[in-house]
Design a protein around this motif. Structure first.
Motif, PDB file in Angstrom:
ATOM      1  N   VAL A 185     -54.536 -79.590 -31.523  1.00 30.21           N
ATOM      2  CA  VAL A 185     -55.595 -78.834 -32.173  1.00 30.21           C
ATOM      3  C   VAL A 185     -54.937 -77.854 -33.139  1.00 30.21           C
ATOM      4  O   VAL A 185     -53.970 -77.185 -32.788  1.00 30.21           O
ATOM      5  N   GLU A 186     -55.452 -77.793 -34.341  1.00 35.36           N
ATOM      6  CA  GLU A 186     -54.930 -76.863 -35.337  1.00 35.36           C
ATOM      7  C   GLU A 186     -55.530 -75.484 -35.082  1.00 35.36           C
ATOM      8  O   GLU A 186     -56.753 -75.310 -35.107  1.00 35.36           O
TER       9      GLU A 186
ATOM     10  N   VAL B 177     -57.244 -66.523 -36.297  1.00 39.59           N
ATOM     11  CA  VAL B 177     -58.261 -65.974 -35.408  1.00 39.59           C
ATOM     12  C   VAL B 177     -58.044 -66.520 -33.995  1.00 39.59           C
ATOM     13  O   VAL B 177     -58.025 -65.769 -33.020  1.00 39.59           O
ATOM     14  N   ASP B 178     -57.861 -67.829 -33.885  1.00 40.15           N
ATOM     15  CA  ASP B 178     -57.589 -68.425 -32.571  1.00 40.15           C
ATOM     16  C   ASP B 178     -56.338 -67.815 -31.948  1.00 40.15           C
ATOM     17  O   ASP B 178     -56.333 -67.451 -30.774  1.00 40.15           O
TER      18      ASP B 178
ATOM     19  N   ASN C 225     -67.570 -67.964 -29.060  1.00 37.42           N
ATOM     20  CA  ASN C 225     -67.586 -69.371 -29.465  1.00 37.42           C
ATOM     21  C   ASN C 225     -66.180 -69.962 -29.512  1.00 37.42           C
ATOM     22  O   ASN C 225     -65.959 -71.100 -29.066  1.00 37.42           O
ATOM     23  N   ARG C 226     -65.248 -69.193 -30.040  1.00 38.93           N
ATOM     24  CA  ARG C 226     -63.871 -69.674 -30.143  1.00 38.93           C
ATOM     25  C   ARG C 226     -63.252 -69.845 -28.749  1.00 38.93           C
ATOM     26  O   ARG C 226     -62.555 -70.826 -28.499  1.00 38.93           O
ATOM     27  N   ILE C 227     -63.493 -68.900 -27.849  1.00 38.97           N
ATOM     28  CA  ILE C 227     -62.964 -69.020 -26.485  1.00 38.97           C
ATOM     29  C   ILE C 227     -63.538 -70.254 -25.817  1.00 38.97           C
ATOM     30  O   ILE C 227     -62.816 -71.031 -25.182  1.00 38.97           O
ATOM     31  N   GLU C 228     -64.827 -70.465 -25.977  1.00 37.47           N
ATOM     32  CA  GLU C 228     -65.473 -71.656 -25.402  1.00 37.47           C
ATOM     33  C   GLU C 228     -64.832 -72.932 -25.949  1.00 37.47           C
ATOM     34  O   GLU C 228     -64.561 -73.880 -25.202  1.00 37.47           O
TER      35      GLU C 228
ATOM     36  N   ILE D 155     -56.852 -75.858 -24.425  1.00 39.95           N
ATOM     37  CA  ILE D 155     -55.800 -74.912 -24.806  1.00 39.95           C
ATOM     38  C   ILE D 155     -55.765 -73.765 -23.802  1.00 39.95           C
ATOM     39  O   ILE D 155     -54.691 -73.368 -23.343  1.00 39.95           O
ATOM     40  N   ILE D 156     -56.925 -73.249 -23.458  1.00 39.75           N
ATOM     41  CA  ILE D 156     -57.013 -72.279 -22.364  1.00 39.75           C
ATOM     42  C   ILE D 156     -57.298 -73.091 -21.112  1.00 39.75           C
ATOM     43  O   ILE D 156     -58.352 -73.707 -20.983  1.00 39.75           O
TER      44      ILE D 156
END
Length: 164
Positions: free
Chosen positions: A2-3, A7-8, A40-43, A50-51
């Motif tokens: 995943v790129e 922010v990520d 949204n990004r954490i989800e 990744i998490i």
């Protein structure tokens, strides 16, 4: 693969610092996006694998497990990956790390209250077919969040992410 954008990476860094006590708004303030973008990004980071989870950092000595031992083992390369789950099934083993090649290809961290635990774990590892190359008593372990991939402003990639 995943790129990840800045922010990520910023969100991941903030979660590594203290995931339990960081609110979405606090993270948003640090990475300069909205709280809803952070959520949204954490989800998405969780969905992408990744998490992988959120784990407490335990002081085993205060938890009455004062003996921490690192076993450096050699496992047959073709069996190493299958052995990991078996090794994790031994009471007292808290961490297993595999290396890619050669001898000394498995690092096993165990906790216990004394010599009897160490002997029991040593015997279990031998019975599984692992060769213990060395064992070291650990006094402390420190980790830090990975944030070494930033060369400039760590959270600003030049894009406006507030509307995501």
């Amino acid at each position: 693969m995943v790129e990840l954008d800045n922010v990520d990476r910023g969100i991941l860094h903030e979660l590594q610092l203290d995931a339990r006590n960081r609110s979405a708004q606090e993270i948003a303030d640090k990475v300069d996006v909205s709280a809803s973008t952070v959520r949204n990004r954490i989800e998405q980071l969780e969905a992408d694998g990744i998490i992988e989870g959120y784990h407490p950092k335990i002081d085993y000595e205060r938890a009455n497990l004062p003996l921490q031992v690192l076993f450096v083992c050699s496992a047959p390369p073709t069996e190493r990956s299958e052995m990991v789950e078996q090794v994790l099934g031994v009471r007292g083993i808290v961490d297993v790390r595999e290396t890619l090649t050669g001898r000394r290809n498995m690092y096993v961290e165990a906790v216990g209250t004394g010599t009897a635990d160490t002997v029991r774990i040593t015997n279990a590892l031998h019975e599984m077919g692992l060769s213990i190359e060395s064992s070291e008593i650990l006094s402390q372990r420190r980790v830090q969040p990975f944030n070494h991939f930033f060369f400039t402003d760590p959270y600003n990639d030049g894009e406006d992410d507030r509307d995501e």
